[in-house]
Motif scaffolding. Sequence first.
Motif, mmCIF file in Angstrom:
data_model
loop_
_atom_site.group_PDB
_atom_site.id
_atom_site.type_symbol
_atom_site.label_atom_id
_atom_site.label_comp_id
_atom_site.label_asym_id
_atom_site.label_seq_id
_atom_site.Cartn_x
_atom_site.Cartn_y
_atom_site.Cartn_z
ATOM 1 N N ARG A 1 0.835 -1.183 0.000
ATOM 2 C CA ARG A 1 0.000 0.000 0.000
ATOM 3 C C ARG A 1 0.875 1.240 0.000
ATOM 4 N NH1 ARG A 1 -4.353 1.621 4.714
ATOM 5 N NH2 ARG A 1 -4.927 3.636 3.894
ATOM 6 N N ALA A 2 0.549 2.188 -0.863
ATOM 7 C CA ALA A 2 1.345 3.405 -0.957
ATOM 8 C C ALA A 2 1.295 4.174 0.352
ATOM 9 C CB ALA A 2 0.820 4.284 -2.094
ATOM 10 N N LEU A 3 2.451 4.725 0.739
ATOM 11 C CA LEU A 3 2.480 5.527 1.951
ATOM 12 C C LEU A 3 1.561 6.725 1.794
ATOM 13 C CD1 LEU A 3 6.290 5.471 2.701
ATOM 14 C CD2 LEU A 3 4.498 4.279 3.943
ATOM 15 N N GLY A 4 0.698 6.927 2.771
ATOM 16 C CA GLY A 4 -0.213 8.069 2.709
ATOM 17 C C GLY A 4 -1.471 7.781 1.919
ATOM 18 N N ALA A 5 -1.590 6.569 1.343
ATOM 19 C CA ALA A 5 -2.783 6.258 0.577
ATOM 20 C C ALA A 5 -3.967 6.090 1.508
ATOM 21 C CB ALA A 5 -2.568 4.962 -0.218
ATOM 22 N N GLY A 6 -5.109 6.510 1.029
ATOM 23 C CA GLY A 6 -6.303 6.363 1.833
ATOM 24 C C GLY A 6 -6.353 7.330 2.996
ATOM 25 N N GLY A 7 -7.394 7.197 3.794
ATOM 26 C CA GLY A 7 -7.567 8.110 4.909
ATOM 27 C C GLY A 7 -7.466 7.412 6.237
ATOM 28 N N GLY A 8 -6.565 6.429 6.339
ATOM 29 C CA GLY A 8 -6.421 5.686 7.574
ATOM 30 C C GLY A 8 -6.005 6.577 8.730
ATOM 31 N N VAL A 9 -6.451 6.210 9.925
ATOM 32 C CA VAL A 9 -6.100 6.961 11.125
ATOM 33 C C VAL A 9 -4.677 6.616 11.522
ATOM 34 C CG1 VAL A 9 -6.662 7.345 13.542
ATOM 35 C CG2 VAL A 9 -8.493 7.035 11.874
ATOM 36 N N GLN A 10 -3.839 7.616 11.663
ATOM 37 C CA GLN A 10 -2.458 7.407 12.056
ATOM 38 C C GLN A 10 -2.372 7.216 13.569
ATOM 39 O OE1 GLN A 10 -0.095 7.116 9.645
ATOM 40 N NE2 GLN A 10 -1.827 7.353 8.252
ATOM 41 N N ALA A 11 -1.207 6.775 14.042
ATOM 42 C CA ALA A 11 -0.995 6.575 15.476
ATOM 43 C C ALA A 11 -1.290 7.869 16.224
ATOM 44 C CB ALA A 11 0.441 6.130 15.731
ATOM 45 N N GLY A 12 -2.178 7.789 17.206
ATOM 46 C CA GLY A 12 -2.553 8.953 17.989
ATOM 47 C C GLY A 12 -3.688 9.759 17.397
ATOM 48 N N GLY A 13 -4.118 9.425 16.171
ATOM 49 C CA GLY A 13 -5.189 10.175 15.523
ATOM 50 C C GLY A 13 -6.571 9.702 15.953
ATOM 51 N N VAL A 14 -7.574 10.515 15.655
ATOM 52 C CA VAL A 14 -8.961 10.198 15.990
ATOM 53 C C VAL A 14 -9.849 10.598 14.816
ATOM 54 C CG1 VAL A 14 -10.840 10.494 17.655
ATOM 55 C CG2 VAL A 14 -8.473 10.739 18.413
ATOM 56 N N ALA A 15 -10.822 9.758 14.470
ATOM 57 C CA ALA A 15 -11.752 10.082 13.396
ATOM 58 C C ALA A 15 -13.128 9.528 13.741
ATOM 59 C CB ALA A 15 -11.263 9.503 12.065
ATOM 60 N N LEU A 16 -14.157 10.200 13.246
ATOM 61 C CA LEU A 16 -15.537 9.786 13.481
ATOM 62 C C LEU A 16 -16.036 8.964 12.299
ATOM 63 C CD1 LEU A 16 -18.083 10.120 15.348
ATOM 64 C CD2 LEU A 16 -18.715 12.054 13.885
ATOM 65 N N ARG A 17 -16.715 7.856 12.594
ATOM 66 C CA ARG A 17 -17.346 7.036 11.560
ATOM 67 C C ARG A 17 -18.846 7.008 11.800
ATOM 68 N NH1 ARG A 17 -12.785 7.483 9.984
ATOM 69 N NH2 ARG A 17 -11.405 5.821 9.238
ATOM 70 N N GLU A 18 -19.610 6.800 10.724
ATOM 71 C CA GLU A 18 -21.071 6.798 10.829
ATOM 72 C C GLU A 18 -21.643 5.856 9.789
ATOM 73 O OE1 GLU A 18 -24.806 9.975 10.901
ATOM 74 O OE2 GLU A 18 -22.761 10.653 10.479
ATOM 75 N N ALA A 19 -22.583 5.009 10.193
ATOM 76 C CA ALA A 19 -23.263 4.099 9.270
ATOM 77 C C ALA A 19 -24.509 3.553 9.938
ATOM 78 C CB ALA A 19 -22.345 2.944 8.865
ATOM 79 N N ALA A 20 -25.583 3.432 9.156
ATOM 80 C CA ALA A 20 -26.845 2.832 9.625
ATOM 81 C C ALA A 20 -27.336 3.452 10.931
ATOM 82 C CB ALA A 20 -26.679 1.317 9.789
ATOM 83 N N GLY A 21 -27.218 4.777 11.054
ATOM 84 C CA GLY A 21 -27.692 5.470 12.235
ATOM 85 C C GLY A 21 -26.783 5.363 13.439
ATOM 86 N N GLN A 22 -25.635 4.716 13.300
ATOM 87 C CA GLN A 22 -24.694 4.560 14.401
ATOM 88 C C GLN A 22 -23.468 5.449 14.175
ATOM 89 O OE1 GLN A 22 -25.250 2.556 17.241
ATOM 90 N NE2 GLN A 22 -27.301 2.575 16.316
ATOM 91 N N ARG A 23 -22.858 5.880 15.278
ATOM 92 C CA ARG A 23 -21.634 6.670 15.223
ATOM 93 C C ARG A 23 -20.636 6.108 16.222
ATOM 94 N NH1 ARG A 23 -23.215 13.120 14.785
ATOM 95 N NH2 ARG A 23 -24.338 12.987 12.793
ATOM 96 N N TRP A 24 -19.365 6.169 15.855
ATOM 97 C CA TRP A 24 -18.320 5.719 16.756
ATOM 98 C C TRP A 24 -17.008 6.387 16.376
ATOM 99 C CZ3 TRP A 24 -20.567 2.819 12.944
ATOM 100 C CH2 TRP A 24 -19.754 2.302 11.939
ATOM 101 N N LEU A 25 -16.026 6.261 17.261
ATOM 102 C CA LEU A 25 -14.708 6.844 17.027
ATOM 103 C C LEU A 25 -13.732 5.751 16.620
ATOM 104 C CD1 LEU A 25 -14.353 9.229 20.123
ATOM 105 C CD2 LEU A 25 -15.070 9.846 17.798
ATOM 106 N N VAL A 26 -12.861 6.077 15.678
ATOM 107 C CA VAL A 26 -11.741 5.215 15.316
ATOM 108 C C VAL A 26 -10.481 5.910 15.814
ATOM 109 C CG1 VAL A 26 -10.439 4.161 13.437
ATOM 110 C CG2 VAL A 26 -12.936 4.299 13.303
ATOM 111 N N ILE A 27 -9.728 5.207 16.656
ATOM 112 C CA ILE A 27 -8.583 5.809 17.345
ATOM 113 C C ILE A 27 -7.304 5.059 16.984
ATOM 114 C CG2 ILE A 27 -7.604 6.390 19.608
ATOM 115 C CD1 ILE A 27 -10.511 6.396 20.659
ATOM 116 N N GLY A 28 -6.278 5.801 16.649
ATOM 117 C CA GLY A 28 -5.007 5.199 16.286
ATOM 118 C C GLY A 28 -4.215 4.771 17.493
ATOM 119 N N ALA A 29 -4.730 3.791 18.234
ATOM 120 C CA ALA A 29 -4.074 3.257 19.426
ATOM 121 C C ALA A 29 -4.614 1.859 19.692
ATOM 122 C CB ALA A 29 -4.314 4.160 20.638
ATOM 123 N N ALA A 30 -3.830 1.063 20.411
ATOM 124 C CA ALA A 30 -4.241 -0.294 20.739
ATOM 125 C C ALA A 30 -5.410 -0.282 21.701
ATOM 126 C CB ALA A 30 -3.061 -1.051 21.355
#
Length: 319
Positions: free
Chosen positions: A78-107
């Motif tokens: 996979r190309a470096l920087g390809a896509g919008g993946g959450v990097q280590a320490g990053g946070v992003a909001l996801r939404e689908a089928a009326g649900q929302r959650w956070l995707v966090i770049g941490a274990a």
Amino acid sequence: MSSALKWMPLVAALALAGCARDGYYDDRGTDYVDAESSAPLVLPDARDDRRFGNAMPVPEAQGSFVSQGEDFRVPPPRALGAGGGVQAGGVALREAAGQRWLVIGAAPSVVWSELEDFVAERGLTVVQRDANRGLLVTDQARLSVRPGLQQGVSELRCEQGGSPQQRCLRALQRRFEARGATASASSLAVQRPGDQANPLLTRSGGEWRLELPYGVDRTWAELSYQLEADFAVQERRELLEQDAEARTFLVDYLTLSARSEGIWDTLTSFGGADPQRIRLSLEASGPQSAVLKADSADDRELSDEDRRELLERVAGLLG
């Protein structure tokens, strides 16, 4: 002089430029035969890890791939920087089928520890705590942590009565954004367990398809996010439409066969290959599994190898 003749010197120059000591093209495959390894560089123990990193990092190939015998080719990483993946320490909001959650770049273990601190600092009464399941229920909300779809990330939900709690999610997002801004990436980026399933490229009915070990709603949300970020290169790969109800994506994609055209054919035709219009369809195959298929959406046939290569790229975005 005609316009076609004006191109001939350029074509000739490019053809001659390929000549080298061993033939038409310089084969450097033997340049490393006599290379010797040197001792690794040792840095002081007191170094600040945040100041150091790989100067030329090599991304890993994602997903699982199927050999085709003698015709097997190693899939590109996979190309470096390809896509919008959450990097280590990053946070992003996801939404689908009326649900929302956070995707966090941490274990998950890191997120769980922060979640317990979050609950304690706010003085919430804990009704149920199950670290193995990543479940923390308070008198105000149900908080849950689990591994995310991508490597080294977690999903964090805050719900009440099955509905997402927006204020709670915003508070958690601010907390993890603040932590990510101060903590080193190495303290957050932990690989997922090796026994966790990855996207798998398989054949069914003579056609390639991508089997995904995630629920269809989670997969749709992540795939939508990733395609919006990665399929944004004009005349090469573009996301045109997406239908959340039908769970389909319409893309323009410059296929492998189009990209593999010879330089002579490209120059003498005075133009490049056109992207092919393709529909990606996501279907549930079980409670925690889904299947992604690719089919031509124009009058051109999508070859078996082109279908496989496109699904490999998508696997890289999700793996």
